[in-house]
Design a protein around this motif. Structure first.
Motif, PDB file in Angstrom:
ATOM      1  N   GLN A   1      70.104  11.662  80.669  1.00 27.73           N
ATOM      2  CA  GLN A   1      71.186  10.725  80.392  1.00 27.73           C
ATOM      3  C   GLN A   1      71.957  10.378  81.660  1.00 27.73           C
ATOM      4  O   GLN A   1      72.159  11.228  82.530  1.00 27.73           O
TER       5      GLN A   1
ATOM      6  N   ARG B   1      73.149  13.972  68.872  1.00 29.63           N
ATOM      7  CA  ARG B   1      73.277  15.432  68.893  1.00 29.63           C
ATOM      8  C   ARG B   1      74.742  15.837  69.021  1.00 29.63           C
ATOM      9  O   ARG B   1      75.180  16.816  68.401  1.00 29.63           O
ATOM     10  N   LEU B   2      75.500  15.090  69.797  1.00 28.54           N
ATOM     11  CA  LEU B   2      76.918  15.408  69.957  1.00 28.54           C
ATOM     12  C   LEU B   2      77.650  15.285  68.624  1.00 28.54           C
ATOM     13  O   LEU B   2      78.543  16.090  68.319  1.00 28.54           O
TER      14      LEU B   2
ATOM     15  N   ALA C   1      71.321  11.900  72.990  1.00 24.14           N
ATOM     16  CA  ALA C   1      72.374  12.912  73.063  1.00 24.14           C
ATOM     17  C   ALA C   1      73.605  12.545  72.246  1.00 24.14           C
ATOM     18  O   ALA C   1      74.326  13.423  71.776  1.00 24.14           O
ATOM     19  N   TRP C   2      73.876  11.249  72.062  1.00 22.20           N
ATOM     20  CA  TRP C   2      75.038  10.837  71.286  1.00 22.20           C
ATOM     21  C   TRP C   2      74.914  11.281  69.839  1.00 22.20           C
ATOM     22  O   TRP C   2      75.912  11.644  69.210  1.00 22.20           O
TER      23      TRP C   2
ATOM     24  N   TRP D   1      80.968   8.251  73.264  1.00 29.57           N
ATOM     25  CA  TRP D   1      80.200   9.178  72.435  1.00 29.57           C
ATOM     26  C   TRP D   1      81.128  10.080  71.623  1.00 29.57           C
ATOM     27  O   TRP D   1      80.910  10.313  70.431  1.00 29.57           O
TER      28      TRP D   1
ATOM     29  N   ILE E   1      74.545  18.218  77.483  1.00 28.73           N
ATOM     30  CA  ILE E   1      74.117  17.030  76.743  1.00 28.73           C
ATOM     31  C   ILE E   1      73.366  16.024  77.608  1.00 28.73           C
ATOM     32  O   ILE E   1      72.622  15.198  77.077  1.00 28.73           O
ATOM     33  N   GLU E   2      73.534  16.089  78.937  1.00 23.54           N
ATOM     34  CA  GLU E   2      72.783  15.158  79.791  1.00 23.54           C
ATOM     35  C   GLU E   2      71.293  15.472  79.791  1.00 23.54           C
ATOM     36  O   GLU E   2      70.485  14.664  80.251  1.00 23.54           O
ATOM     37  N   HIS E   3      70.921  16.635  79.265  1.00 21.00           N
ATOM     38  CA  HIS E   3      69.514  17.029  79.197  1.00 21.00           C
ATOM     39  C   HIS E   3      68.860  16.654  77.865  1.00 21.00           C
ATOM     40  O   HIS E   3      67.660  16.894  77.682  1.00 21.00           O
ATOM     41  N   LEU E   4      69.632  16.085  76.937  1.00 21.39           N
ATOM     42  CA  LEU E   4      69.145  15.874  75.577  1.00 21.39           C
ATOM     43  C   LEU E   4      68.767  14.429  75.317  1.00 21.39           C
ATOM     44  O   LEU E   4      69.536  13.514  75.643  1.00 21.39           O
TER      45      LEU E   4
END
Length: 220
Positions: free
Chosen positions: A159, A110-111, A107-108, A169, A101-104
């Protein structure tokens, strides 16, 4: 066996090592038969779960990595970078998000979508780099932030991750913290110095001593 390689899907470069990550396996609880893994790579770690009789499905950006993952998992397929829900809603007993998720971007959000793929009571294990790690803080004090191919300073990270941010998140995504796992630096000296300081402080300094933020969560 494949050797570590890189993938350049979507203009970014990712390193795909072919190794079992014991620090991820230790977070997997005994319950859960159907498991999904986003960013599975070669699925080397996930193949251990498959060998235990679990039904594991993986997705990744790399077509090369997925060709190998197909031989190790119940299913594996290539996904687009912006695919919001790669598995059906409430179709999984467990979900692995190992340094994903640090690559998105955003990201919150997407999670929250990823959490919907897990059945109520199911688990999600998450690993992200700890940006409060003492070495990372040292670079900020110097006014610099390097770009490396892997690790905390991975050039593809979007992120800035900490325990508190990940917890916020997850709570927003309807995930309840089960427990944190301590993960120290791979260097023998750094690992043991940080472990001693962390334990001596009764884990009050965990946010500065652990190399990664690693937690297991349950969907409410």
């Amino acid at each position: 066996m494949p050797t570590p390689t890189t993938s350049v899907e979507s203009g970014k470069t990712y390193v795909y090592p072919d190794m079992v990550r014991q620090n991820i396996l230790r977070m997997i609880p005994p319950d859960g038969l159907v498991i999904g893994s986003i960013g599975c790579g070669y699925a080397t770690t996930e193949s251990v779960l498959a060998s235990q009789g679990r039904e594991v499905h993986g997705v990744d950006l790399s077509a090369q990595a997925i060709e190998v993952a197909k031989t190790r998992l119940a299913s594996a397929r290539v996904v687009a970078p912006d695919e919001g829900m790669p598995f059906e809603r409430e179709s999984l007993d467990g979900l692995i998000l190992a340094d994903v998720i640090e690559h998105l971007p955003m990201a919150w959000n997407r999670l929250s979508l990823f959490a919907e793929m897990v059945k109520p009571g199911g688990w999600v294990v998450i690993s992200v780099p700890n940006m409060r790690y003492c070495e990372a803080l040292g670079t900020l004090i110097c006014g610099e932030w390097p770009e490396h191919p892997t690790g905390i300073f991975d050039e593809t990270h979007l992120q800035v991750m900490t325990h508190r941010r990940l917890l916020r998140w997850c709570e927003g995504a309807g995930l309840r913290l089960d427990r944190w796992f301590d993960a120290y630096h791979y260097s023998f000296y750094k690992r043991n110095i940080c472990r001693v300081v962390n334990l001596a402080s009764f884990r009050l300094l965990r946010g500065f001593m652990v190399f990664q933020v690693m937690g297991r969560f349950r969907r409410i």
